[in-house]
Design a protein around this motif. Structure first.
Motif, PDB file in Angstrom:
ATOM      1  N   PRO A   1      41.886  11.438 107.151  1.00 33.19           N
ATOM      2  CA  PRO A   1      42.891  10.989 108.119  1.00 33.19           C
ATOM      3  C   PRO A   1      43.508   9.646 107.720  1.00 33.19           C
ATOM      4  O   PRO A   1      42.802   8.677 107.478  1.00 33.19           O
TER       5      PRO A   1
ATOM      6  N   LEU B   1      48.398   8.849 110.375  1.00 29.53           N
ATOM      7  CA  LEU B   1      48.616   9.896 111.378  1.00 29.53           C
ATOM      8  C   LEU B   1      49.670   9.474 112.401  1.00 29.53           C
ATOM      9  O   LEU B   1      50.308  10.336 113.017  1.00 29.53           O
ATOM     10  N   ASP B   2      49.871   8.162 112.565  1.00 31.61           N
ATOM     11  CA  ASP B   2      50.922   7.703 113.476  1.00 31.61           C
ATOM     12  C   ASP B   2      52.298   8.098 112.944  1.00 31.61           C
ATOM     13  O   ASP B   2      53.227   8.326 113.715  1.00 31.61           O
TER      14      ASP B   2
ATOM     15  N   HIS C   1      52.832  10.844 110.648  1.00 34.69           N
ATOM     16  CA  HIS C   1      52.940  12.299 110.507  1.00 34.69           C
ATOM     17  C   HIS C   1      52.753  13.044 111.828  1.00 34.69           C
ATOM     18  O   HIS C   1      53.219  14.178 111.966  1.00 34.69           O
ATOM     19  N   GLY C   2      52.031  12.426 112.764  1.00 34.78           N
ATOM     20  CA  GLY C   2      51.839  13.053 114.070  1.00 34.78           C
ATOM     21  C   GLY C   2      50.541  13.799 114.223  1.00 34.78           C
ATOM     22  O   GLY C   2      50.026  13.930 115.333  1.00 34.78           O
ATOM     23  N   SER C   3      49.978  14.324 113.123  1.00 33.44           N
ATOM     24  CA  SER C   3      48.712  15.047 113.195  1.00 33.44           C
ATOM     25  C   SER C   3      48.134  15.161 111.794  1.00 33.44           C
ATOM     26  O   SER C   3      48.840  15.015 110.796  1.00 33.44           O
ATOM     27  N   MET C   4      46.836  15.461 111.723  1.00 38.47           N
ATOM     28  CA  MET C   4      46.190  15.675 110.433  1.00 38.47           C
ATOM     29  C   MET C   4      46.780  16.900 109.748  1.00 38.47           C
ATOM     30  O   MET C   4      46.939  16.933 108.518  1.00 38.47           O
ATOM     31  N   GLU C   5      47.117  17.911 110.512  1.00 39.24           N
ATOM     32  CA  GLU C   5      47.683  19.132 109.946  1.00 39.24           C
ATOM     33  C   GLU C   5      49.019  18.847 109.273  1.00 39.24           C
ATOM     34  O   GLU C   5      49.295  19.343 108.159  1.00 39.24           O
ATOM     35  N   ALA C   6      49.854  18.046 109.919  1.00 42.19           N
ATOM     36  CA  ALA C   6      51.156  17.709 109.344  1.00 42.19           C
ATOM     37  C   ALA C   6      50.988  16.843 108.099  1.00 42.19           C
ATOM     38  O   ALA C   6      51.714  17.007 107.106  1.00 42.19           O
ATOM     39  N   TYR C   7      50.040  15.913 108.144  1.00 38.46           N
ATOM     40  CA  TYR C   7      49.752  15.048 106.987  1.00 38.46           C
ATOM     41  C   TYR C   7      49.305  15.895 105.799  1.00 38.46           C
ATOM     42  O   TYR C   7      49.808  15.742 104.677  1.00 38.46           O
TER      43      TYR C   7
END
Length: 477
Positions: free
Chosen positions: A200, A203-204, A206-212
């Motif tokens: 992680p 994340l701020d 990308h919005g989420s771990m999945e998006a990152y």
């Protein structure tokens, strides 16, 4: 891992095209100049209006480029394309307006990819949460040892746009790419690429771990020869499985253990290749000794294996891997040995600005007095402390968010002595080093691996590392 034949992006007719460049700085300035030189009608917008921005604006305005300072939110009328600095967040109003108007948004990497000439050098691309810069520099050193014309570029200080458009001719480029850059680079198709690890971070943005993770995984799209992944980090292998690549592209793993077929790994102190050899079911090629990697910390050996895999994918001989690793000198503040004082080693890993990097650093030593703290960036520290507790002789905490680490220590390492320095001034580093020295005994390592960003106390991680080194020198004087 799906296979397909990837076609190159169509060329763009820039003459008279209205392009908005979002952001000045190391990417915006060369982007604006390159587009203007090709006949585009360029407007640069920038949030800031400080002295540096005004200086850069004057440079561009002298060429006939329009610059709007202090107004990065409004999309200029008639914009047909936006080219953005990589750090601008996707939810900015400028981008919302562009998407609503059906206007494409590119980053500087996408622009560089589109402006490459027909005989442009292929790219060997590297991304990951940690280790990108070191691995990219190792790769460039190996490629140079093979006699290839190359450079380490991208998210590493040298703009990939400058490298692509400059006069120097390259055989191959070693390209470090951040998740931000990959987000804005939909057409990039590397020769081969590596995702070193995933943890992680940002994340701020990308919005989420999945998006990152998805943005990191873009680096594999369209690879021609090899998708290099970390055997110890299943998430990187999952990204390979999800990627669409050219027919014949292979998945190649790297591991600190004994490698299987189609992997690089370590056998009895030797870095070996079982991916780019004939009959890889039975054969292996010696590449280098672990002692050729400096420092020989586990995470740095992993970096070396990833660099070697990309170089071997490009056809580099084993001897060049060895020579390139021997010739490589890591940048400052990356697990750098500062001094030994009274049989205690002092190590500066100020670049360990997140928990994943700090965990790798802590794993390199047996008995540690750990100096940590700073800006947590939303991170939690329980896993880091739990995994590292047995190695800790003591801990000295500094910085704004040190309480988060202190609480994790209380939960997972309650027996470890903790010194909590309630200060965020730059002089706190000298006090921290003195407290760490008091806790250390012969054979220990005092390790600055903050697991946090530096901006609460220092301009950047370099200044933080410099302060640590200066404090250590004062001990020895």
């Amino acid at each position: 891992m799906g296979s397909r034949k990837v076609t190159s992006s169509a060329p763009v007719d820039w003459q008279g095209k209205h392009v908005t460049v979002a952001g000045l700085g190391v990417s915006g300035l060369p982007a604006a100049k390159a587009l203007h030189a090709r006949g585009a009608n360029v407007t640069v917008v920038n949030d800031g209006d400080d002295a540096r921005a005004r200086e850069q604006a004057a440079e561009l305005e002298a060429l006939g480029i329009t610059v709007r300072l202090g107004d990065g939110a409004t999309l200029p009328e008639g914009t047909g394309l936006v080219v953005t600095a990589p750090g601008w967040k996707p939810d900015k109003p400028l981008f919302t307006a562009a998407r609503e108007a059906g206007v494409e948004i590119w980053g500087d990497v996408e622009l560089a990819w589109r402006l490459r000439g027909p005989d442009a050098a292929p790219w060997l691309a590297i991304t990951g949460t940690n280790g990108k810069t070191t691995t990219t520099q190792m790769l460039a050193s190996i490629l140079k040892a093979a006699g290839l014309r190359t450079a380490a570029v991208g998210n590493i200080g040298v703009s990939v746009l400058d490298a692509v458009l400059g006069d120097e001719q390259y055989d191959v480029l070693a390209v470090e790419l951040s998740s931000y850059q990959l987000h804005w680079a939909p057409s990039l198709r590397a020769h081969s690429a590596a995702v070193l690890n995933l943890a992680p971070d940002h994340l701020d943005w990308h919005g989420s771990m999945e998006a990152y993770a998805a943005d990191k995984g873009r680096v594999y799209e369209g690879n021609r020869v090899a998708c290099v992944y970390n055997v110890a980090d299943k998430a990187t292998e999952d990204l390979v499985r999800e990627a669409d690549v050219e027919e014949g592209c292979r998945a190649v793993g790297f591991t600190l253990g004994t490698p299987g077929p189609s992997q690089l790994g370590v056998v009895e102190g030797i870095l070996v290749d079982r991916a780019f050899v004939e009959n890889r079911q039975k054969n292996a090629q010696e590449l280098a000794e672990v002692s050729d990697v400096r420092p020989s910390a586990p995470h740095n050996i992993a970096n070396a294996l990833a660099a070697a895999a990309l170089a071997r994918a490009f056809g580099v001989p084993a001897s060049a891997v060895r020579d390139g690793l021997r010739n490589f000198t890591p940048d400052a503040h990356r697990i750098a040995h500062v001094a030994d004082v009274a049989e205690v080693a002092y190590v500066d890993d100020s670049k360990a600005t997140n928990t994943h990097a700090a965990q790798a650093s802590l794993a390199a030593y047996e008995s540690i007095v750990w100096i940590a703290g700073g800006l947590a960036k939303g991170a939690t520290f329980d896993e880091l402390v739990a995994k590292s507790a047995k190695r800790l002789r003591g801990v000295v905490l500094i910085g704004q968010d040190r309480a988060l680490i202190r609480e994790a220590l209380a939960r997972h390492a309650p027996e470890v002595p903790v010194v909590d320095l309630d200060r965020t001034d730059t002089g706190a580093m000298l006090a921290a080093v003195r407290e760490a020295t008091r806790l250390a005994v012969s054979g220990d390592t005092v390790l600055l691996a903050p697991a946090c960003a530096s901006m609460d106390m220092f301009a950047n991680y370099n200044k933080r590392g410099d302060a640590f080194a200066e404090a250590v020198r004062e001990l020895g004087s």
